[in-house]
Design a protein around this motif. Sequence first.
Motif, PDB file in Angstrom:
ATOM      1  N   UNK A 117       0.827  -1.218   0.000  1.00 59.31           N
ATOM      2  CA  UNK A 117       0.000   0.000   0.000  1.00 59.31           C
ATOM      3  C   UNK A 117       0.855   1.260   0.000  1.00 59.31           C
ATOM      4  N   UNK A 118       2.185   1.099   0.000  1.00 58.83           N
ATOM      5  CA  UNK A 118       3.076   2.256   0.092  1.00 58.83           C
ATOM      6  C   UNK A 118       3.219   2.947  -1.251  1.00 58.83           C
ATOM      7  N   UNK A 119       3.168   4.270  -1.231  1.00 59.16           N
ATOM      8  CA  UNK A 119       3.558   5.060  -2.391  1.00 59.16           C
ATOM      9  C   UNK A 119       5.060   5.315  -2.375  1.00 59.16           C
ATOM     10  N   UNK A 120       5.628   5.291  -1.179  1.00 59.05           N
ATOM     11  CA  UNK A 120       7.066   5.526  -1.033  1.00 59.05           C
ATOM     12  C   UNK A 120       7.578   4.728   0.154  1.00 59.05           C
ATOM     13  N   UNK A 121       8.729   4.096  -0.017  1.00 56.54           N
ATOM     14  CA  UNK A 121       9.416   3.450   1.098  1.00 56.54           C
ATOM     15  C   UNK A 121      10.723   4.204   1.333  1.00 56.54           C
ATOM     16  N   UNK A 122      10.938   4.588   2.586  1.00 58.59           N
ATOM     17  CA  UNK A 122      12.123   5.350   2.981  1.00 58.59           C
ATOM     18  C   UNK A 122      12.975   4.433   3.845  1.00 58.59           C
ATOM     19  N   UNK A 123      14.233   4.286   3.490  1.00 59.85           N
ATOM     20  CA  UNK A 123      15.064   3.322   4.208  1.00 59.85           C
ATOM     21  C   UNK A 123      16.525   3.540   3.876  1.00 59.85           C
ATOM     22  N   UNK A 124      17.392   2.904   4.662  1.00 59.75           N
ATOM     23  CA  UNK A 124      18.771   2.681   4.235  1.00 59.75           C
ATOM     24  C   UNK A 124      18.714   1.444   3.347  1.00 59.75           C
ATOM     25  N   UNK A 125      18.549   1.646   2.059  1.00 57.53           N
ATOM     26  CA  UNK A 125      18.168   0.549   1.179  1.00 57.53           C
ATOM     27  C   UNK A 125      19.249  -0.514   1.050  1.00 57.53           C
ATOM     28  N   UNK A 126      20.506  -0.176   1.290  1.00 57.31           N
ATOM     29  CA  UNK A 126      21.565  -1.183   1.218  1.00 57.31           C
ATOM     30  C   UNK A 126      21.439  -2.195   2.345  1.00 57.31           C
ATOM     31  N   UNK A 127      21.171  -1.713   3.553  1.00 55.65           N
ATOM     32  CA  UNK A 127      21.091  -2.624   4.690  1.00 55.65           C
ATOM     33  C   UNK A 127      19.837  -3.491   4.611  1.00 55.65           C
ATOM     34  N   UNK A 128      18.786  -2.985   4.001  1.00 56.40           N
ATOM     35  CA  UNK A 128      17.560  -3.758   3.881  1.00 56.40           C
ATOM     36  C   UNK A 128      17.532  -4.614   2.628  1.00 56.40           C
ATOM     37  N   UNK A 129      18.498  -4.379   1.738  1.00 53.61           N
ATOM     38  CA  UNK A 129      18.530  -5.094   0.462  1.00 53.61           C
ATOM     39  C   UNK A 129      17.233  -4.858  -0.312  1.00 53.61           C
ATOM     40  N   UNK A 130      16.808  -3.595  -0.361  1.00 51.12           N
ATOM     41  CA  UNK A 130      15.636  -3.213  -1.146  1.00 51.12           C
ATOM     42  C   UNK A 130      16.136  -2.576  -2.425  1.00 51.12           C
ATOM     43  N   UNK A 131      16.028  -3.246  -3.552  1.00 54.21           N
ATOM     44  CA  UNK A 131      16.528  -2.647  -4.790  1.00 54.21           C
ATOM     45  C   UNK A 131      15.592  -1.569  -5.304  1.00 54.21           C
ATOM     46  N   UNK A 132      16.083  -0.657  -6.131  1.00 55.27           N
ATOM     47  CA  UNK A 132      15.214   0.343  -6.751  1.00 55.27           C
ATOM     48  C   UNK A 132      14.301  -0.293  -7.778  1.00 55.27           C
ATOM     49  N   UNK A 133      13.477   0.573  -8.407  1.00 55.97           N
ATOM     50  CA  UNK A 133      12.637   0.189  -9.540  1.00 55.97           C
ATOM     51  C   UNK A 133      11.561  -0.826  -9.151  1.00 55.97           C
ATOM     52  N   UNK A 134      10.903  -0.583  -8.036  1.00 53.66           N
ATOM     53  CA  UNK A 134       9.727  -1.375  -7.676  1.00 53.66           C
ATOM     54  C   UNK A 134       8.475  -0.547  -7.978  1.00 53.66           C
ATOM     55  N   UNK A 135       7.301  -1.043  -7.548  1.00 55.65           N
ATOM     56  CA  UNK A 135       6.061  -0.327  -7.832  1.00 55.65           C
ATOM     57  C   UNK A 135       5.888   0.893  -6.945  1.00 55.65           C
ATOM     58  N   UNK A 136       6.737   1.049  -5.943  1.00 52.00           N
ATOM     59  CA  UNK A 136       6.723   2.239  -5.092  1.00 52.00           C
ATOM     60  C   UNK A 136       7.996   3.027  -5.365  1.00 52.00           C
ATOM     61  N   UNK A 137       7.992   4.288  -4.934  1.00 49.96           N
ATOM     62  CA  UNK A 137       9.207   5.100  -5.017  1.00 49.96           C
ATOM     63  C   UNK A 137      10.104   4.736  -3.841  1.00 49.96           C
ATOM     64  N   UNK A 138      11.346   4.412  -4.117  1.00 50.61           N
ATOM     65  CA  UNK A 138      12.308   4.088  -3.068  1.00 50.61           C
ATOM     66  C   UNK A 138      13.143   5.316  -2.763  1.00 50.61           C
ATOM     67  N   UNK A 139      13.136   5.724  -1.516  1.00 51.66           N
ATOM     68  CA  UNK A 139      13.917   6.883  -1.089  1.00 51.66           C
ATOM     69  C   UNK A 139      14.956   6.420  -0.080  1.00 51.66           C
ATOM     70  N   UNK A 140      16.204   6.696  -0.351  1.00 47.17           N
ATOM     71  CA  UNK A 140      17.285   6.304   0.532  1.00 47.17           C
ATOM     72  C   UNK A 140      17.782   7.532   1.283  1.00 47.17           C
ATOM     73  N   UNK A 141      17.711   7.487   2.610  1.00 44.59           N
ATOM     74  CA  UNK A 141      18.101   8.651   3.406  1.00 44.59           C
ATOM     75  C   UNK A 141      19.580   8.960   3.262  1.00 44.59           C
TER      76      UNK A 141
END
Length: 317
Positions: free
Chosen positions: A142-166
């Motif tokens: 249900x997220x429009x945006x996920x905010x995270x330290x994407x490297x530590x979570x292993x969340x790659x870019x280019x998903x159905x939500x906007x990925x924002x890395x702090x």
Amino acid sequence: MTYATSLETLGPVATSVRKAQATLDGLWAQTEVETRAYTGNIVALTLREHLGRVEEALAGLEGRYAGRQIIGVMDGEGDLQVQASLVPQHGGLYVERLTLDAGAEQLRGAILPLLRPATVNHVWWGAYTRPEGPLLAELSEVADQIIADSLSLDIPPARHYALADLGWSRSAGWREALAQLFDSPDAARQLPAVRRLSVRYAGERDLPARLFAGFVASTLGWKDLSGATFGPEDCGRANGDLCAVELSGDGGLLFSLQAEPGESSVVRTHCRWPGMDREAEVQVPRMTLAEGLGRVMARPERGEVFEKAWTLAKATL
């Protein structure tokens, strides 16, 4: 979010998922406010040891992007506990805050009913540990945006939500300062000579430094970060912020950026090669956690530059 007649925090009041809206309505009634404007939801998932940091950052947003804040404390024990508050902001504003304290498994299914419908949903993983279990995956649906330290979570870019890395967002000033050095033709001609990169950072968090190195490496056309080194430095900046950057060639140092110690936002730059020895000062403002959150919520940074930097940085972990 709306204008309030008082600057006192209303609550926290113990409630339940089912009664949360009624409890908030009761708190709003105490403000004598007739109209409320909702600017979105932000769900912050964290652990108890980081709760104060998360609450401080959310307070610093001043309700600009999320009028309802939902904090999920994932290492609670016992039954699910829910507390409702109206938290005052600068300018006489209130935002709604619901704090849920339980284990991650209990939070599943408890957060979704609390989201205000027809608004933007931001989900912030406000913990340094990797997520376990399906909680984050459930919210990502249900997220429009996920905010995270994407490297530590292993969340790659280019998903159905906007990925924002702090970390990426908070290094924006350093990326801009380095790009300014390369604006001059004489400096640009030295780029093929760069063989090594050193990035120093404050505190213990090296992920923003690795993302920054990925940006530099992708700009230079490197295939990996084998020429990059990382290390901590005491420059008085916040945990994870950059302190110094050096780009060197076979003949020694070519470019450097060094943060002034203390409270200054000044970064000293140095360009040096045969026939050139140029120093300057640039402003690289410090960015608090709240400012970093506000920046990514206002304009998520997706795109090819970030994706290339992420891929190179991820390969180093």
